[in-house]
Design an enzyme around this catalytic site. Structure first.
Site, mmCIF file in Angstrom:
data_model
loop_
_atom_site.group_PDB
_atom_site.id
_atom_site.type_symbol
_atom_site.label_atom_id
_atom_site.label_comp_id
_atom_site.label_asym_id
_atom_site.label_seq_id
_atom_site.Cartn_x
_atom_site.Cartn_y
_atom_site.Cartn_z
ATOM 1 N N HIS A 202 0.802 -1.240 0.000
ATOM 2 C CA HIS A 202 0.000 0.000 0.000
ATOM 3 C C HIS A 202 0.828 1.281 0.000
ATOM 4 C CE1 HIS A 202 1.146 0.334 4.174
ATOM 5 N NE2 HIS A 202 0.514 1.474 4.285
HETATM 6 N N1 UDP Z 1 -4.076 -4.621 8.771
HETATM 7 C C1 UDP Z 1 -5.389 -5.014 8.967
HETATM 8 N N2 UDP Z 1 -6.101 -5.466 7.898
HETATM 9 C C2 UDP Z 1 -5.582 -5.556 6.647
HETATM 10 C C3 UDP Z 1 -4.236 -5.155 6.448
HETATM 11 C C4 UDP Z 1 -3.516 -4.680 7.535
HETATM 12 O O1 UDP Z 1 -5.885 -4.972 10.091
HETATM 13 O O2 UDP Z 1 -6.285 -5.958 5.724
HETATM 14 C C5 UDP Z 1 -3.317 -4.137 9.922
HETATM 15 C C6 UDP Z 1 -1.969 -4.777 10.112
HETATM 16 O O3 UDP Z 1 -2.082 -5.997 10.793
HETATM 17 C C7 UDP Z 1 -1.233 -3.714 10.889
HETATM 18 C C8 UDP Z 1 -1.810 -2.430 10.360
HETATM 19 O O4 UDP Z 1 -3.039 -2.779 9.716
HETATM 20 O O5 UDP Z 1 -1.542 -3.783 12.259
HETATM 21 C C9 UDP Z 1 -0.850 -1.819 9.388
HETATM 22 O O6 UDP Z 1 -1.455 -0.806 8.722
HETATM 23 P P1 UDP Z 1 -0.923 -0.267 7.337
HETATM 24 O O7 UDP Z 1 -0.148 -1.334 6.659
HETATM 25 O O8 UDP Z 1 -2.116 0.322 6.662
HETATM 26 O O9 UDP Z 1 -0.026 0.948 7.770
HETATM 27 P P2 UDP Z 1 1.495 1.106 8.227
HETATM 28 O O10 UDP Z 1 1.737 0.185 9.369
HETATM 29 O O11 UDP Z 1 2.352 0.817 7.050
HETATM 30 O O12 UDP Z 1 1.578 2.530 8.636
#
Ligand code: UDP
Length: 353
Positions: A202
């Site tokens: 993403h």
């Molecule tokens: N996550 C979720 N459902 C999904 C994909 C990711 O709950 O379909 C959770 C994942 O387990 C983690 C968080 O979302 O806890 C990560 O979010 P994201 O990847 O959007 O953002 P980043 O961590 O890169 O800021």
């Protein structure tokens, strides 16, 4: 004590779930949640409030679908209105999104104290909007809750010893969430193969660059020939794929799922392949190796300990690493605290002077 929590994006809901749970144990703390609306789809927002029993937001600002300037600007204006009305003692912000910087800036100019959870992280890539948000937010925060020793080192190197703020090594709030919600795992209602890879994509640097996205999808297609790949797809990536002529083969693409379903899959998968920040750590929490499809990471201790490897967006490197790399399988190391970050954060706020 009155705290206003500003959240707007999926990883912030997960972190706020753990911290709000701890805050609710203290009768003398009132927490008011402001949802900026940055993530608004039911499966990117509502589901987390329901599953993780996060208190309902008292304010929904509904700001989404805009460019960085308009989004951050509108958040700043609306958050300021809430802060003037509510007059909190603290504004609590998480991570590195536009909601984070808008919350910090609105509070600071009203002389309201700012607490930044997940402070001190750096990718050293100023092209990432998240890096800009983090650096600016840290600089105007009154108390900086660092998840790791690396985060503290980063701040020291930037001269924070001479800046009027408090730095606390709290441990990682996502570890608290992983421990608490692990028991509540939920089957995502899809057929889960015996052996599979859990993947997510993403990050703007991958989705907004057609070559990078093509290389990643090409690698996943090929890896998926041998090992099933489950890819809960972020709406941003889904839209780009839909509007493109990328060929998807051998991948089980599903809509984004809730945290409890992610936990279910994290516990059962063989490997995590991701460009997410949070998921890199969750792979470690659930003792799974991780292949990170980025050129750098904020979670360098995972790389140093060989639990995670950076493979960028190069198809051959991704495939070869998946085939040949030997990860460290001894996960019995404390890199992120022991799941007591929420307690540490709340105690520091209560005892702040
Ligand atoms: N996550 C979720 N459902 C999904 C994909 C990711 O709950 O379909 C959770 C994942 O387990 C983690 C968080 O979302 O806890 C990560 O979010 P994201 O990847 O959007 O953002 P980043 O961590 O890169 O800021």
């Amino acid at each position: 004590m009155k705290i206003i929590t500003i959240i707007g994006a999926r990883p912030q809901f997960i972190k706020a779930a753990a911290l709000s749970r701890e805050i609710s144990n203290h009768n003398n703390i009132e927490e008011i949640i402001v949802h900026t609306g940055q993530h608004f789809d039911a499966n990117m927002s509502e589901i987390f409030f329901e599953q993780m029993e996060i208190p309902s937001p008292q304010y929904n600002l509904n700001i989404n679908g805009l460019g960085h300037g308009a989004m951050t600007g509108q958040m700043l204006e609306k958050i300021e209105e809430v802060l003037i009305k509510e007059k909190p003692d603290w504004v609590l912000i998480y991570g590195d999104t536009n909601s984070t910087i808008a919350g910090a800036l609105a509070a600071k100019k009203l002389h309201i104290k700012v607490a930044h959870v997940e402070a001190g992280l750096r990718s050293f890539n100023m092209k990432m909007p998240e890096e800009v948000n983090r650096i600016l937010t840290d600089r105007i925060s009154d108390i900086l809750f660092c998840p790791t020793e690396t985060a503290i080192d980063n701040l020291q190197k930037e001269g924070y010893d001479n800046i009027d703020c408090k730095i606390v090594k709290s441990g990682d709030i996502m570890q608290d969430a992983a421990i608490f919600y692990s028991k509540k795992e939920q089957n995502p209602n899809i057929e889960i193969p015996k052996e599979f890879i859990l993947a997510t994509i993403h990050r703007a640097e991958n989705t907004d660059d057609i070559n990078r996205l093509g290389a990643i999808l090409g690698a996943l297609n090929e890896i998926g020939e041998k090992t099933p790949v489950i890819l809960p797809l972020h709406p941003r990536t889904a839209k780009i794929i839909q509007d493109s002529d990328f060929v998807i083969k051998n991948l089980t693409i599903i809509d984004p799922v809730g945290y409890l379903e992610m936990v279910y899959m994290l516990k059962r998968c063989k490997l995590v392949m991701t460009d997410s920040g949070g998921l890199q750590k969750e792979a470690f929490f659930f003792t799974k190796p991780c292949l990170t499809m980025r050129d750098e990471t904020e979670w360098v201790e995972l790389i140093e300990n060989n639990f995670n490897i950076l493979v960028g967006a190069n198809k051959e490197i991704i495939i070869n690493t998946n085939n040949n790399y030997k990860f460290n399988t001894n996960f019995n190391v404390d890199l992120y605290g022991n799941g007591s970050a929420a307690k540490s954060i709340v105690n520091s706020l209560i005892n702040y002077n």
